[in-house]
Design a protein around this motif. Structure first.
Motif, PDB file in Angstrom:
ATOM      1  N   MET A  78      -6.948 -13.003  -0.413  1.00 38.54           N
ATOM      2  CA  MET A  78      -8.110 -12.251  -0.870  1.00 38.54           C
ATOM      3  C   MET A  78      -7.950 -10.794  -0.471  1.00 38.54           C
ATOM      4  O   MET A  78      -7.406 -10.498   0.589  1.00 38.54           O
ATOM      5  N   ALA A  79      -8.420  -9.895  -1.315  1.00 37.67           N
ATOM      6  CA  ALA A  79      -8.412  -8.462  -1.004  1.00 37.67           C
ATOM      7  C   ALA A  79      -9.807  -7.905  -1.244  1.00 37.67           C
ATOM      8  O   ALA A  79     -10.427  -8.194  -2.264  1.00 37.67           O
ATOM      9  N   LEU A  80     -10.283  -7.123  -0.290  1.00 36.50           N
ATOM     10  CA  LEU A  80     -11.622  -6.517  -0.369  1.00 36.50           C
ATOM     11  C   LEU A  80     -11.507  -5.011  -0.217  1.00 36.50           C
ATOM     12  O   LEU A  80     -10.654  -4.520   0.456  1.00 36.50           O
ATOM     13  N   ILE A 121       0.834  -1.206   0.000  1.00 39.65           N
ATOM     14  CA  ILE A 121       0.000   0.000   0.000  1.00 39.65           C
ATOM     15  C   ILE A 121       0.869   1.255   0.000  1.00 39.65           C
ATOM     16  O   ILE A 121       0.544   2.241  -0.667  1.00 39.65           O
ATOM     17  N   ARG A 122       2.001   1.225   0.680  1.00 37.52           N
ATOM     18  CA  ARG A 122       2.903   2.390   0.704  1.00 37.52           C
ATOM     19  C   ARG A 122       3.463   2.716  -0.694  1.00 37.52           C
ATOM     20  O   ARG A 122       3.863   3.849  -0.937  1.00 37.52           O
ATOM     21  N   ARG A 123       3.470   1.751  -1.594  1.00 39.89           N
ATOM     22  CA  ARG A 123       3.902   2.033  -2.972  1.00 39.89           C
ATOM     23  C   ARG A 123       2.962   3.028  -3.655  1.00 39.89           C
ATOM     24  O   ARG A 123       3.335   3.696  -4.611  1.00 39.89           O
ATOM     25  N   LEU A 183      -6.765   3.077  -6.428  1.00 41.92           N
ATOM     26  CA  LEU A 183      -7.361   1.903  -5.786  1.00 41.92           C
ATOM     27  C   LEU A 183      -7.187   0.660  -6.647  1.00 41.92           C
ATOM     28  O   LEU A 183      -6.850  -0.417  -6.140  1.00 41.92           O
ATOM     29  N   ASP A 184      -7.398   0.796  -7.951  1.00 40.40           N
ATOM     30  CA  ASP A 184      -7.220  -0.343  -8.855  1.00 40.40           C
ATOM     31  C   ASP A 184      -5.789  -0.871  -8.789  1.00 40.40           C
ATOM     32  O   ASP A 184      -5.568  -2.085  -8.763  1.00 40.40           O
ATOM     33  N   ALA A 185      -4.807   0.019  -8.749  1.00 40.07           N
ATOM     34  CA  ALA A 185      -3.397  -0.387  -8.694  1.00 40.07           C
ATOM     35  C   ALA A 185      -3.083  -1.094  -7.375  1.00 40.07           C
ATOM     36  O   ALA A 185      -2.370  -2.106  -7.353  1.00 40.07           O
ATOM     37  N   ILE A 186      -3.629  -0.600  -6.277  1.00 40.93           N
ATOM     38  CA  ILE A 186      -3.416  -1.245  -4.975  1.00 40.93           C
ATOM     39  C   ILE A 186      -4.001  -2.643  -4.992  1.00 40.93           C
ATOM     40  O   ILE A 186      -3.340  -3.615  -4.608  1.00 40.93           O
ATOM     41  N   TYR A 187      -5.245  -2.763  -5.428  1.00 44.16           N
ATOM     42  CA  TYR A 187      -5.887  -4.082  -5.461  1.00 44.16           C
ATOM     43  C   TYR A 187      -5.165  -5.043  -6.399  1.00 44.16           C
ATOM     44  O   TYR A 187      -5.047  -6.233  -6.103  1.00 44.16           O
ATOM     45  N   GLN A 188      -4.659  -4.554  -7.508  1.00 47.71           N
ATOM     46  CA  GLN A 188      -3.913  -5.413  -8.432  1.00 47.71           C
ATOM     47  C   GLN A 188      -2.649  -5.948  -7.756  1.00 47.71           C
ATOM     48  O   GLN A 188      -2.354  -7.140  -7.825  1.00 47.71           O
ATOM     49  N   ASP A 189      -1.894  -5.066  -7.099  1.00 48.02           N
ATOM     50  CA  ASP A 189      -0.677  -5.498  -6.410  1.00 48.02           C
ATOM     51  C   ASP A 189      -0.982  -6.474  -5.278  1.00 48.02           C
ATOM     52  O   ASP A 189      -0.252  -7.445  -5.065  1.00 48.02           O
TER      53      ASP A 189
END
Length: 88
Positions: free
Chosen positions: A86-88, A34-36, A71-77
């Motif tokens: 799993m990520a929600l 997330i820090r990325r 948000l899309d980039a965080i969820y992808q990573d």
């Protein structure tokens, strides 16, 4: 603008939850990912909770989201990570 962008007004507070096997590495790993994408995490932004049986842990990081793309980039990573089930 998409329907999701209509619902979320950026910037906004947004909780991101990642789940994986119970280990201290999971907390650290999720925060590193997330820090990325987020410049500043506030004190108290990260919470974790083990499952009832203790096999899994959920890590919630509340961020100030600036865009749907962020948000899309965080969820992808997160979903690309072998530690995150799993990520929600």
């Amino acid at each position: 603008m998409s329907e999701q962008e209509d619902i979320l007004k950026f910037p906004c507070r947004f909780p991101i939850k990642a789940m994986g096997m119970n280990s201290i590495e999971l907390d650290i790993h999720v925060v590193e990912i997330i820090r990325r994408h987020v410049n500043d995490l506030h004190e108290g932004a990260v919470t974790s909770r083990p499952s009832k049986g203790g096999k899994y842990t959920s890590v919630t990081v509340t961020i100030t989201a600036t865009s749907k793309q962020q948000l899309d980039a965080i969820y992808q990573d997160l979903t690309d990570s072998p530690l995150v089930l799993m990520a929600l």
